[in-house]
Design an enzyme around this catalytic site. Structure first.
Site, PDB file in Angstrom:
ATOM      1  N   ARG A   1       0.816  -1.218   0.000  1.00 34.76           N
ATOM      2  CA  ARG A   1       0.000   0.000   0.000  1.00 34.76           C
ATOM      3  C   ARG A   1       0.852   1.271   0.000  1.00 34.76           C
ATOM      4  O   ARG A   1       0.478   2.276   0.604  1.00 34.76           O
ATOM      5  CB  ARG A   1      -0.971   0.035   1.188  1.00 34.76           C
ATOM      6  CG  ARG A   1      -2.047  -1.027   1.133  1.00 34.76           C
ATOM      7  CD  ARG A   1      -3.197  -0.547   0.263  1.00 34.76           C
ATOM      8  NE  ARG A   1      -4.202  -1.599   0.124  1.00 34.76           N
ATOM      9  CZ  ARG A   1      -5.244  -1.737   0.925  1.00 34.76           C
ATOM     10  NH1 ARG A   1      -5.452  -0.892   1.908  1.00 34.76           N
ATOM     11  NH2 ARG A   1      -6.096  -2.714   0.738  1.00 34.76           N
TER      12      ARG A   1
ATOM     13  N   ARG B   1      -3.532   6.548   0.394  1.00 42.13           N
ATOM     14  CA  ARG B   1      -4.025   7.747   1.072  1.00 42.13           C
ATOM     15  C   ARG B   1      -3.038   8.440   1.990  1.00 42.13           C
ATOM     16  O   ARG B   1      -3.287   9.565   2.403  1.00 42.13           O
ATOM     17  CB  ARG B   1      -5.303   7.402   1.851  1.00 42.13           C
ATOM     18  CG  ARG B   1      -6.471   7.173   0.920  1.00 42.13           C
ATOM     19  CD  ARG B   1      -7.645   6.598   1.656  1.00 42.13           C
ATOM     20  NE  ARG B   1      -7.287   5.289   2.168  1.00 42.13           N
ATOM     21  CZ  ARG B   1      -8.111   4.505   2.854  1.00 42.13           C
ATOM     22  NH1 ARG B   1      -9.322   4.923   3.137  1.00 42.13           N
ATOM     23  NH2 ARG B   1      -7.716   3.332   3.273  1.00 42.13           N
TER      24      ARG B   1
ATOM     25  N   ARG C   1      -6.335  11.623  -7.036  1.00 41.56           N
ATOM     26  CA  ARG C   1      -7.204  10.453  -6.958  1.00 41.56           C
ATOM     27  C   ARG C   1      -8.642  10.754  -7.403  1.00 41.56           C
ATOM     28  O   ARG C   1      -9.314   9.925  -7.988  1.00 41.56           O
ATOM     29  CB  ARG C   1      -7.147   9.938  -5.522  1.00 41.56           C
ATOM     30  CG  ARG C   1      -8.217   9.021  -5.045  1.00 41.56           C
ATOM     31  CD  ARG C   1      -8.101   7.621  -5.589  1.00 41.56           C
ATOM     32  NE  ARG C   1      -9.101   6.801  -4.928  1.00 41.56           N
ATOM     33  CZ  ARG C   1     -10.386   6.849  -5.193  1.00 41.56           C
ATOM     34  NH1 ARG C   1     -10.827   7.636  -6.157  1.00 41.56           N
ATOM     35  NH2 ARG C   1     -11.254   6.124  -4.517  1.00 41.56           N
TER      36      ARG C   1
ATOM     37  N   ASP D   1      -6.461  -3.466  -7.610  1.00 46.89           N
ATOM     38  CA  ASP D   1      -7.046  -4.017  -6.394  1.00 46.89           C
ATOM     39  C   ASP D   1      -7.260  -5.506  -6.591  1.00 46.89           C
ATOM     40  O   ASP D   1      -7.386  -5.975  -7.732  1.00 46.89           O
ATOM     41  CB  ASP D   1      -8.379  -3.332  -6.055  1.00 46.89           C
ATOM     42  CG  ASP D   1      -8.754  -3.553  -4.600  1.00 46.89           C
ATOM     43  OD1 ASP D   1      -8.312  -2.765  -3.740  1.00 46.89           O
ATOM     44  OD2 ASP D   1      -9.459  -4.531  -4.304  1.00 46.89           O
TER      45      ASP D   1
ATOM     46  N   TYR E   1     -14.804 -12.137   0.407  1.00 49.83           N
ATOM     47  CA  TYR E   1     -15.581 -10.924   0.081  1.00 49.83           C
ATOM     48  C   TYR E   1     -16.833 -11.265  -0.725  1.00 49.83           C
ATOM     49  O   TYR E   1     -17.903 -10.691  -0.509  1.00 49.83           O
ATOM     50  CB  TYR E   1     -14.726  -9.928  -0.704  1.00 49.83           C
ATOM     51  CG  TYR E   1     -13.682  -9.230   0.136  1.00 49.83           C
ATOM     52  CD1 TYR E   1     -14.052  -8.435   1.214  1.00 49.83           C
ATOM     53  CD2 TYR E   1     -12.332  -9.345  -0.158  1.00 49.83           C
ATOM     54  CE1 TYR E   1     -13.085  -7.794   1.988  1.00 49.83           C
ATOM     55  CE2 TYR E   1     -11.366  -8.703   0.606  1.00 49.83           C
ATOM     56  CZ  TYR E   1     -11.749  -7.936   1.681  1.00 49.83           C
ATOM     57  OH  TYR E   1     -10.809  -7.303   2.444  1.00 49.83           O
TER      58      TYR E   1
END
Ligand code: CP3
Length: 357
Positions: A28, A32, A41, A77, A152
C-alpha cells in the site's frame, strides 16, 4: 531464466541471492498517506481510478519517486478481475469491497466466467506497459488469492468471523472447491497477463488466510493457491505469498510454491525463518502502526527487523524489507522516506542489537 530486472536487488533477494543493499518496498505504498495521491485520486470509486491507465500509472510511480523504493506495485485491487467480469463489486471508502448480490449458491458460479484480460481489463495491461517503460525498478504484479476473494464474494463485505465462508466450505464441499477453482483461474489469467506485459515479480495476497486453522487451510485453500502459484512458475518471475496472522501457516504458505513468504509484524523474522524450508526468502515485517507513531520508534523497530532478517548473504533465503501489512492512511510519508534511507544505508548483516538500542 532471464526475467525482467534479474540483476536488481529486489529480484535477487527474492531468489535468495547476495545483494549489496537490502531491498525495500511497502505494501500500500501508493495510497491515502500520500498528499500527491489524494490530490490526483479524485472522488469517484477506486475502481474507476484503476480503469484510467494514465492515472493508475501516475499513482504507481508516486511512491517510487518520493521514497526511492526498490520495487513498484501496480495500482489496482484484488477485486479488479471479479469486478471486470461483472460480478457486481464496488469498493466503499473506509469500508472495503462490498458485493451487491453475494455468492450464496450453485447458480452464482455462472456469474464467475473466465477472465479475458485483453478484453476485460485492457486498462490494467496498458498501465503495466506504461510502467515498464517508465520504471527503473521492477514492477510487482499481484492478484487476490482464491480464499480472500471468496471471503468478500460470500460475506458481501469485510468480515471478522468469516461465518458464511466457513459455513460454505464445511457444508458444501463440492461447491466450495468449484468456487476456489474458478477464482484460481481468474487469478492465474490476471497474473499471467500482467507478467506477459512486463511485470518482474508476482505477489499473491491471501490477506485473510490467517482466519483459518492449519487443517482447514491445508484442506480447503492450499490446493487452489498451489494451482495459482504453480501456473505462473514457468514465467520464471519470483513469487511472493502473503497473508496476515499466518504464523501457524508459514510452512503451508511456502509449500504452495513461492520463493518468498510475506510475514506480518507478529512473528520475528528469525523465528519465521525457522518455520519455512530453506532457501525460502522472507518479506516484511515492520509494524505499520509503529511507523504511524513517528520516526524514533520506527528507527528502533526497523533496525530490529533488519537484524532479524539477516541481510542477503546468498545461499540461504533472502530478505526483502517491507511492512508487516499495508501503510496506514495516518502515516507521515517523511517517516517512510527515512525508513528507506535507513535500510539502504545499513549494510546487509550489519544491524546488531547495539545499533537497534
Ligand atoms: O501500493 C499499493 O499496494 C496499491 C495497490 C493496492 C490496492 N489494493 C489499492 C487500494 C493493492 C496491492 C491492493 C490489494 C488489496 N485490496 C488487498 C490485499 C492487500 C491487503 O491490504 O491485505 C485487499 C484486502 C484489498 C481490498 C481493499 N481495497 C480494501 C480492504 C480497501 C480499503 C478500504 C478503505 O477505504 O479503507 C481497498 C481500497 C483500496 N485499494 C485503497 C487503495 C489505495 C484505498 C481507498 C482509495 O484510495 O479509494
Amino acid at each position: 531464466m532471464s526475467t525482467p530486472h534479474s540483476d536488481s536487488a529486489f529480484v535477487r533477494a527474492c531468489r535468495g541471492e547476495r545483494t549489496d543493499v537490502t531491498p525495500v518496498w511497502f505494501m500500500r505504498q501508493a495510497g491515502r498517506s500520500l498528499p500527491e495521491y489524494r490530490e490526483v485520486r479524485g472522488t469517484g470509486t477506486i475502481l474507476r481510478a484503476i480503469a484510467d491507465a494514465d492515472l493508475a500509472t501516475e499513482i504507481t510511480l508516486q511512491p517510487v519517486h518520493r521514497y526511492g523504493v526498490d520495487a513498484a506495485i501496480l495500482y489496482s485491487d484484488i477485486m479488479t478481475p471479479v469486478h471486470a467480469i461483472g460480478f457486481g463489486v464496488d469498493i466503499a471508502p473506509g469500508v472495503g469491497p462490498v458485493v451487491e448480490h453475494p455468492f450464496s449458491g450453485r447458480d452464482d458460479l455462472e456469474r464467475l466466467r473466465p477472465l479475458d484480460p485483453a478484453a476485460d481489463t485492457p486498462y490494467v495491461l496498458e498501465t503495466v506497459r506504461n510502467l515498464v517503460t517508465e520504471l527503473q525498478v521492477p514492477l510487482i504484479a499481484f492478484a487476490g488469492a482464491p480464499f480472500t476473494v471468496a471471503s468478500y464474494l460470500i460475506e458481501g463485505r469485510p468480515s471478522r468471523t468469516y461465518v458464511r465462508t466457513k459455513a460454505l466450505m464445511h457444508t458444501d464441499e463440492s461447491l466450495w472447491f468449484e468456487l476456489m477453482d474458478r477464482l484460481a483461474d481468474l487469478a492465474i489469467d490476471s497474473l499471467r497477463s500482467q507478467i506477459d506485459a512486463g511485470a518482474a515479480a508476482a505477489q499473491l495476497f491471501d490477506s485473510w488466510a490467517g482466519a483459518l486453522s492449519p487443517a482447514d487451510y491445508e484442506r480447503f485453500v492450499l490446493p487452489a493457491s498451489t494451482k495459482v502459484l504453480g501456473a505462473i512458475e514457468a514465467t520464471g518471475v519470483p513469487r511472493i505469498h502473503f497473508g496476515v496472522n499466518t504464523a501457524e501457516l508459514f510452512d503451508l504458505i511456502a509449500a504452495a510454491g513461492a520463493e518468498v513468504v510475506g510475514v506480518d509484524w507478529r512473528t520475528p523474522l528469525d523465528r519465521a525463518r525457522s518455520r519455512v524450508p530453506a532457501p525460502t526468502s522472507l518479506q516484511g515485517n515492520l509494524d505499520p502502526a509503529i511507523v504511524a507513531a513517528g520516526w524514533e520508534p520506527t528507527r528502533v523497530a526497523a533496525l530490529d527487523v533488519l537484524r532479524r532478517g539477516g541481510g542477503n548473504p546468498g545461499g540461504r533465503g533472502g530478505h526483502v524489507f517491507n511492512l508487516g501489512h499495508g501503510v496506514l492512511p495516518e502515516t507521515d510519508p517523511a517517516t517512510l522516506e527515512r525508513v528507506v534511507e535507513l535500510v539502504h544505508s545499513t549494510p546487509p548483516g550489519a544491524a546488531t542489537e547495539e545499533t537497534a538500542s
